[in-house]
Design an enzyme around this catalytic site. Structure first.
Site, PDB file in Angstrom:
ATOM      1  N   GLY A 158       2.399   2.371  10.695  1.00  0.00           N
ATOM      2  CA  GLY A 158       3.396   3.416  10.502  1.00  0.00           C
ATOM      3  C   GLY A 158       4.114   3.824  11.778  1.00  0.00           C
ATOM      4  O   GLY A 158       4.806   4.837  11.812  1.00  0.00           O
TER       5      GLY A 158
ATOM      6  N   LYS B 284       0.146   4.246  -0.293  1.00  0.00           N
ATOM      7  CA  LYS B 284      -0.457   5.463   0.289  1.00  0.00           C
ATOM      8  C   LYS B 284      -0.184   6.661  -0.640  1.00  0.00           C
ATOM      9  O   LYS B 284      -0.133   6.481  -1.849  1.00  0.00           O
ATOM     10  CB  LYS B 284       0.052   5.681   1.721  1.00  0.00           C
ATOM     11  CG  LYS B 284      -0.111   4.413   2.567  1.00  0.00           C
ATOM     12  CD  LYS B 284       0.072   4.627   4.038  1.00  0.00           C
ATOM     13  CE  LYS B 284      -0.139   3.290   4.750  1.00  0.00           C
ATOM     14  NZ  LYS B 284      -0.108   3.421   6.202  1.00  0.00           N
TER      15      LYS B 284
ATOM     16  N   GLY C 107       2.679  -1.128   4.285  1.00  0.00           N
ATOM     17  CA  GLY C 107       2.781   0.267   3.886  1.00  0.00           C
ATOM     18  C   GLY C 107       4.216   0.655   3.592  1.00  0.00           C
ATOM     19  O   GLY C 107       4.750   0.410   2.505  1.00  0.00           O
TER      20      GLY C 107
ATOM     21  N   GLU D  40      -6.920   5.102   7.625  1.00  0.00           N
ATOM     22  CA  GLU D  40      -6.600   6.496   7.274  1.00  0.00           C
ATOM     23  C   GLU D  40      -7.762   7.139   6.516  1.00  0.00           C
ATOM     24  O   GLU D  40      -8.029   8.330   6.655  1.00  0.00           O
ATOM     25  CB  GLU D  40      -5.286   6.537   6.473  1.00  0.00           C
ATOM     26  CG  GLU D  40      -4.100   6.267   7.397  1.00  0.00           C
ATOM     27  CD  GLU D  40      -2.878   5.665   6.743  1.00  0.00           C
ATOM     28  OE1 GLU D  40      -2.787   5.673   5.498  1.00  0.00           O
ATOM     29  OE2 GLU D  40      -2.008   5.159   7.482  1.00  0.00           O
TER      30      GLU D  40
ATOM     31  N   HIS E  66      -9.642   1.589   4.690  1.00  0.00           N
ATOM     32  CA  HIS E  66      -8.384   1.747   5.437  1.00  0.00           C
ATOM     33  C   HIS E  66      -8.620   2.749   6.571  1.00  0.00           C
ATOM     34  O   HIS E  66      -9.350   3.727   6.403  1.00  0.00           O
ATOM     35  CB  HIS E  66      -7.278   2.227   4.497  1.00  0.00           C
ATOM     36  CG  HIS E  66      -5.918   2.161   5.128  1.00  0.00           C
ATOM     37  ND1 HIS E  66      -5.493   3.100   6.045  1.00  0.00           N
ATOM     38  CD2 HIS E  66      -4.921   1.259   5.027  1.00  0.00           C
ATOM     39  CE1 HIS E  66      -4.276   2.774   6.458  1.00  0.00           C
ATOM     40  NE2 HIS E  66      -3.908   1.662   5.860  1.00  0.00           N
TER      41      HIS E  66
ATOM     42  N   SER F  62       3.158  -2.071  10.405  1.00  0.00           N
ATOM     43  CA  SER F  62       4.604  -2.183  10.659  1.00  0.00           C
ATOM     44  C   SER F  62       5.169  -3.566  10.333  1.00  0.00           C
ATOM     45  O   SER F  62       6.054  -4.057  11.034  1.00  0.00           O
ATOM     46  CB  SER F  62       4.935  -1.775  12.101  1.00  0.00           C
ATOM     47  OG  SER F  62       4.587  -0.419  12.309  1.00  0.00           O
TER      48      SER F  62
ATOM     49  N   GLU G  89      -5.796  -4.460  10.606  1.00  0.00           N
ATOM     50  CA  GLU G  89      -4.714  -3.488  10.817  1.00  0.00           C
ATOM     51  C   GLU G  89      -4.991  -2.688  12.096  1.00  0.00           C
ATOM     52  O   GLU G  89      -5.739  -1.698  12.045  1.00  0.00           O
ATOM     53  CB  GLU G  89      -4.629  -2.523   9.633  1.00  0.00           C
ATOM     54  CG  GLU G  89      -4.316  -3.195   8.323  1.00  0.00           C
ATOM     55  CD  GLU G  89      -3.706  -2.201   7.345  1.00  0.00           C
ATOM     56  OE1 GLU G  89      -2.578  -2.447   6.895  1.00  0.00           O
ATOM     57  OE2 GLU G  89      -4.332  -1.170   7.061  1.00  0.00           O
TER      58      GLU G  89
ATOM     59  N   ASN H 119       0.872  -1.174   0.000  1.00  0.00           N
ATOM     60  CA  ASN H 119       0.000   0.000   0.000  1.00  0.00           C
ATOM     61  C   ASN H 119       0.907   1.221   0.000  1.00  0.00           C
ATOM     62  O   ASN H 119       1.487   1.563   1.021  1.00  0.00           O
ATOM     63  CB  ASN H 119      -0.894  -0.038   1.252  1.00  0.00           C
ATOM     64  CG  ASN H 119      -1.693   1.237   1.430  1.00  0.00           C
ATOM     65  OD1 ASN H 119      -1.781   2.062   0.524  1.00  0.00           O
ATOM     66  ND2 ASN H 119      -2.296   1.386   2.606  1.00  0.00           N
TER      67      ASN H 119
HETATM   68  P1  PGA Z   1       2.730   0.309   7.594  1.00  0.00           P
HETATM   69  O1  PGA Z   1       1.256   0.542   6.956  1.00  0.00           O
HETATM   70  O2  PGA Z   1       3.210  -1.016   7.052  1.00  0.00           O
HETATM   71  O3  PGA Z   1       3.542   1.462   7.111  1.00  0.00           O
HETATM   72  O4  PGA Z   1       2.548   0.266   9.068  1.00  0.00           O
HETATM   73  C1  PGA Z   1       0.361  -0.505   6.785  1.00  0.00           C
HETATM   74  C2  PGA Z   1      -0.937   0.016   6.188  1.00  0.00           C
HETATM   75  O5  PGA Z   1      -1.405   1.064   6.610  1.00  0.00           O
HETATM   76  O6  PGA Z   1      -1.510  -0.612   5.275  1.00  0.00           O
END
Ligand code: PGA
Length: 247
Positions: A168, A11, A228, A94, A92, A207, A162, A9
């Site tokens: 993140g 983003k 991500g 976000e 998601h 992460s 998630e 992803n």
């Molecule tokens: P991250 O994001 O691997 O940077 O923690 C995962 C995601 O939001 O899909």
């Protein structure tokens, strides 16, 4: 037996210049035949990424629930499909936070995407406060009940767990915590869809890195990962795809 699925992803990251990473990731994915890999780029990069991906599926990170019309700034599932997208992420955390997307809109988006034949990844996950209050599992099952379609045809539905506090942040959930929630998700899916619910792949996200991927993939009911930060470069993403191949 569910094959592992590893989805990047990107983003709001990436550029035309960064598509060399897509080519390198695609090449490595071809050398790991037991794993399904894919990358969800920003919408502007889908078509050029498809041209560079040598068959590696490219997808989107959101979709509008309607087919067309007066929805400034939005993109429909058929539009994504027309430029070569094969999958889409919906709900998601976000998007739920930045765009106030609630379960009902996530469900409508999932239905629209599945109806167009896009592989559809529905995301759920609890906040840090909810986990501390002992409500992680109940929050996740409530999100599933509200966000998943009643029925669908001709496309694959995927669920991604998630935990918001792990996205993140570098803080990864323990394999025990992941396994507990994934088992709860599996129970919900089988309850809702019967035997078909047993075939739905459940991804972990938050992460995931080269050094923790193998342990996460070994956890029962973890069928892959949504990645991500570590999906932006082949250097970081390829070892995660390879770990899935061994898992
Ligand atoms: P991250 O994001 O691997 O940077 O923690 C995962 C995601 O939001 O899909």
């Amino acid at each position: 037996m569910r094959r592992k699925l590893v989805v990047g992803n990107w983003k709001m990251n990436g550029s035309l210049a960064a598509l060399t990473e897509v080519s390198a990731i695609a090449e490595a994915a071809r050398r790991t035949p037991g794993v399904d890999a894919a990358i969800c780029t920003p919408a502007t990069l889908i078509a050029p990424a498809v041209a560079r991906s040598g068959g590696l599926p490219i997808g989107a990170q959101d979709v509008h629930h309607r087919e067309s019309g007066a929805h400034t700034g939005d993109i429909s599932a058929s539009m994504l499909k027309e430029v070569g997208a094969r999958l889409v992420i919906v709900g998601h955390s976000e998007r739920r936070a930045d765009h106030r997307e609630e379960d009902s809109i996530v469900r409508a988006k999932a239905e629209a995407a599945l109806a167009q034949g896009l592989q559809t990844i529905v995301c759920i996950g609890e906040s840090a406060e909810e986990r501390e209050a002992g409500r992680a599992a109940s929050i996740c099952t409530a999100q599933l009940a509200g966000s998943l379609p009643d029925d669908w045809r001709d496309a694959e539905l995927v669920v991604a767990y998630e935990p918001i506090w792990a996205i993140g942040t570098g803080k990864v959930a323990t394999c025990e915590d992941i396994g507990e929630i994934h088992a709860e998700i599996r129970r919900h899916l089988v309850g809702a869809y019967g035997e078909r619910g047993g075939r739905i792949r459940i991804l972990y996200g938050g992460s995931v890195k080269p050094d923790n991927a193998a342990a996460i993939f070994d956890t029962p009911d973890v069928d892959g990962a949504l990645v991500g930060g570590c999906s932006l470069t082949a250097d970081q993403f390829v070892p995660i795809i390879e770990a899935a191949g061994r898992g």
